[in-house]
Design an enzyme around this catalytic site. Structure first.
Site, PDB file in Angstrom:
ATOM      1  N   VAL A   1      37.857  40.271  41.051  1.00 57.12           N
ATOM      2  CA  VAL A   1      38.294  41.332  41.949  1.00 57.12           C
ATOM      3  C   VAL A   1      37.396  42.556  41.806  1.00 57.12           C
ATOM      4  CG1 VAL A   1      40.173  42.941  42.423  1.00 57.12           C
ATOM      5  CG2 VAL A   1      40.664  40.531  42.056  1.00 57.12           C
ATOM      6  N   ASP A   2      36.911  42.790  40.577  1.00 56.91           N
ATOM      7  CA  ASP A   2      36.015  43.930  40.410  1.00 56.91           C
ATOM      8  C   ASP A   2      34.624  43.618  40.951  1.00 56.91           C
ATOM      9  OD1 ASP A   2      35.041  42.234  38.469  1.00 56.91           O
ATOM     10  OD2 ASP A   2      35.631  43.478  36.775  1.00 56.91           O
ATOM     11  N   ASP A   3      34.421  42.395  41.456  1.00 54.30           N
ATOM     12  CA  ASP A   3      33.192  42.056  42.151  1.00 54.30           C
ATOM     13  C   ASP A   3      33.397  42.092  43.666  1.00 54.30           C
ATOM     14  OD1 ASP A   3      31.728  41.720  39.877  1.00 54.30           O
ATOM     15  OD2 ASP A   3      32.099  39.575  39.720  1.00 54.30           O
TER      16      ASP A   3
END
Length: 791
Positions: free
Chosen positions: A660-662
């Protein structure tokens, strides 16, 4: 989704196709409920229709062969029926497997998948019959493969999956009782769980009260079953021609010798042991020896820096560190003991001292005389371990007693010590290995992962050995002495199951087909992918070139925290879509939720969570249960939050979109980095790509792409524009990269993981914040990227 009943007009099979259609389109039909489950394009012939059909369709009658498939409650039988080319419909009623709400995303298997991505027509290939091209979005198992598979059809899968969800206690209890040895059975309650922080502390327990030992199940049980003379480990050294083997009996003896030594120096049940070894046979030996005496092993990838190793030593306070003096990876010598020495000095500054550093002498990389030594602490493995008895009593442990600690990379802040316990992990890893690879006793299995990662725990050591498999270990790197080394090893040991990372696939793909095709590879029957989403073009290359278009690919999604596979194809059971992890494993209930934690139905994308526990789930973060709850269970109460994004297509297939942080938010568009990377590598001159987000004063975030080109292709402005156009045409203008950064290589760990933290710092020009690059397979790549930053 296209119901099969809609594919008929006057009892003739109708295939939607783009005009003008080819004489014989490449098409296969899938039978959800019978074996043989499929039939191929070579059996189709064109025929006139009456009455006429809509203009944009092509119809085919079927030649002299037969199969059955579901047509919404009735059976369609295609076959000769006494008249070649006829289609006979069987109108007898058919019992349909009823599914309830929790099966809503797997029951779609009963319906012919309608395709993936932007490919609108139905188009498929069968294993071994033809290549999977860019036009193919479905790859079917062959009749021969499905016929011998452990799970041979969607009906069989649905039957097992349905029970695993509706009666998890019965499902897993039956497997645990019949396939593993327990000194004492667990109590009446098979499992207990709370995944909702609003209801109290998070707790997961499986088979509590059951007493067992995973080392006993890996080794003693197999020897007692008559497998003592079977090869357990094939070891391939860094240098070609350097190799070794251990049978199950020999492996058990060596494990017992080390276990006896550890006991003799005071290691007991519950004590931690740090293992910092390369891929020698001594690495799984050390893991199994710890498990035999109830010690908790913490394997640290032998490539982590002294600082990273010291962090882990300080956190778990081991009684002993097991290492070796040095190792050769390719032509490079790495002085492992020097790293351990520095780590122990750093740990001592933090008031953690280690009494023993057991060191294996690797004379092929460094001799004893050249090894730095501290008398009283450092002990040569070869001087002490072989003197101990080759039998050792088993320490029987509770199912919920700790088995191992494995620290996540900890690129920022304190590393997370993922804690796995014994019984549930044992049952889950063995079962996932068995079904996801369709394991047979005759198989020779090779996973390229290092035991320093979870893949090496679950699918190099424990999962395969619990099944009595023969496992290949490789000390070196995949491109030494050249890029054909993997396939040389496959041919040498007649490897049947090959499990590796997409990064390695793309790297070998870049080096060219000739390194693959010079070797036979005829022994291969199942391929596997692990570690990150595999883009469709790499999937097809893996399938077409490495597997000769005859080996299914188990494209597995799972995590350090899950212990074993969560979403994975089962070879032989259903058609695959290149790049999709497909459907959940038994007992796993994946859900996709929105930002508010509301489950999303049908075709969608969002945050991937898991509802209810499974036996292989980790139990806590060592010494920090609060962080465990905050990281994994507080974001969406009632669920385990994976931290990954996921799309589910109209056929119920799951597509992992990366962390998700990508996810990059460009002008309100949430764009998964994996999606952009996949579009870039679909360009014929792009070998590999890695995408990160950077600050953009107008769009909030911009897309920054590091691109590695195929060998021999020069950097040019024309090519830069062509790459951007590839993304625009496949995803949309909003996803077009703002910057293409030429990359001779990408910063990767030896296991193939791309260090995106480093790429983000380079993209943001925060070069003074690059941090630790010691774990990279080639640290020089970073300097090369910095030099090319403004080109």
């Amino acid at each position: 989704m296209v119901p099969l009943s809609n594919l008929f007009h006057n009892n003739v099979l109708i295939v939607a196709a783009r005009p003008p259609p080819p004489p014989v389109p490449d098409f296969s039909v899938y039978s959800s409920f019978n074996q043989p489950p499929l039939f191929s394009s070579s059996k189709f012939s064109t025929c006139p229709l009456s009455p006429p059909l809509p203009s944009k369709t092509t119809a085919y009658k079927v030649g002299c062969w037969s199969s059955r498939f579901d047509t919404g409650g009735r059976i369609g039988r295609l076959g000769c029926g006494g008249g070649c080319g006829s289609v006979v419909m069987d109108s007898s009623p058919r019992k349909i497997l009823k599914t309830s709400h929790h099966l809503r995303h797997v029951e779609s298997m009963k319906i012919l998948p309608s395709g993936a991505g932007n490919i609108s027509r139905l188009n498929a290939v069968i294993l071994g019959e033809s290549l999977a091209s860019e036009e193919n979005d479905l790859v079917f198992p062959s009749e021969k493969f499905s016929g011998q598979a452990l799970v041979s059809s969607p009906e069989k899968y649905l039957e097992m999956y349905k029970r695993s969800i509706e009666d998890p206690a019965g499902f897993w209890s039956d497997i645990a009782s019949s396939e593993f040895y327990w000194k004492e059975k667990w109590g009446q309650q098979v499992f207990s769980e709370n995944l909702d922080v609003r209801k109290g502390n998070i707790k997961i327990e499986w088979f509590k009260g059951g007493v067992t030992n995973i080392c006993y199940n890996c080794l003693d049980k197999n020897v007692e079953a008559g497998l003592g003379d079977k090869i357990a480990l094939y070891w391939e050294g860094n240098e070609p021609g350097c190799d070794g083997t251990l049978t199950y009996t020999q492996l058990l003896q060596k494990v017992c010798q080390l276990a006896n030594y550890l006991k003799d120096i005071g290691v007991k049940k519950g004590d931690a042991v740090v293992i910092y070894l390369p891929m020698f046979m001594e690495l799984p030996i050390a893991m199994l020896a710890c498990a035999r005496i109830g010690a908790v092993h913490s394997v640290v990838f032998a490539g982590f820096s002294a600082e990273s190793l010291a962090q882990r030593i300080v956190d778990c306070k081991p009684k002993v560190v097991i290492t070796c003096n040095a190792v050769k990876r390719g032509s490079k010598v790495i002085h492992l003991k020097d790293i351990v020495d520095a780590a122990l000095i750093e740990a001592a500054r933090n008031n953690v001292s280690v009494d023993v550093s057991l060191t294996y002498e690797n004379h092929s990389a460094m001799n004893r005389e050249s090894t730095n030594w501290k008398d009283g602490r450092d002990i040569w493995w070869q001087d002490v371990v072989p003197k101990y008895p080759t039998t050792c009593e088993v320490e029987w442990v509770d199912s919920e007693d700790p088995l191992f600690l494995l620290y996540t990379s900890g690129s920022t802040g304190k590393p997370k010590g993922v804690l796995h316990t014994t019984g549930g992990y044992m049952v889950y890893t063995a079962t996932t290995f068995k079904y996801a690879f369709d394991y047979k006793p005759s198989d020779v299995y090779w996973c390229t992962a290092d035991c320093g990662w979870i893949t090496g725990h679950s699918y190099v050591t424990y999962g395969p050995l619990l099944n009595g498999a023969s496992v290949v270990l490789y000390e070196g790197v995949p491109n030494y002495p050249d890029s054909g080394r993997c396939w040389d090893i496959v041919d040498k040991y007649k490897v049947t199951i090959f499990y590796t990372a997409p990064t390695l696939v793309r790297s070998l793909m870049r080096d060219g087909d000739e390194y693959v095709t010079r070797y036979s590879r005829k022994s291969l029957r199942v391929l596997g992918s692990v570690g990150e989403p595999i883009n469709p073009s790499a999937w097809r290359w893996f399938f077409n070139v490495v597997g000769d278009s005859r080996c299914p690919i188990s494209d597995t999604w799972w995590q350090t925290e899950t212990g074993g596979f969560m979403i994975t194809p089962l070879p032989g059971a259903w058609p695959q879509k290149p790049g999709s992890a497909t459907f959940p494993f038994f007992g796993v209930q994946p859900v996709i939720v929105d930002e508010k934690g509301v489950e999303i139905e049908g075709e969608c994308n969002g945050y991937l969570c898991v509802k209810s526990s499974w036996p292989g789930a980790f139990r806590t973060l060592y010494g920090d249960h609060e962080r465990y709850e905050t990281t994994y269970f507080k974001p969406f109460p009632g669920y385990y939050f994976s931290g990954d994004g996921c799309s589910r297509d109209k056929d119920g297939y799951h597509w992992l979109t990366g962390r998700v942080d990508d996810v990059i938010n460009v002008s309100g568009h949430r764009i998964g980095t994996a999606e952009v990377e996949s579009a870039l590598v679909s360009h014929p001159q792009c070998a590999e790509a890695a995408v990160v987000g950077v600050e953009h004063e107008v769009k909030g975030q911009g897309i920054y792409a590091f691109v590695t080109l195929v060998d021999g292709v020069d950097y040019s402005e024309e090519l830069r524009k062509s790459l951007i156009l590839a993304v625009r045409s496949q995803i949309g203008a909003f996803a077009a990269p703002d910057k293409i950064h030429w990359a001779p290589g990408l910063p990767k760990t030896r296991s193939g993981k791309i260090m995106r933290r480093i790429l983000r710092k380079i993209a943001a020009r925060q070069l003074d914040e690059l941090g630790d690059t010691s774990t990279l397979a080639d640290p020089n790549v970073v300097e090369q990227l910095i030099e090319l930053a403004d080109r």
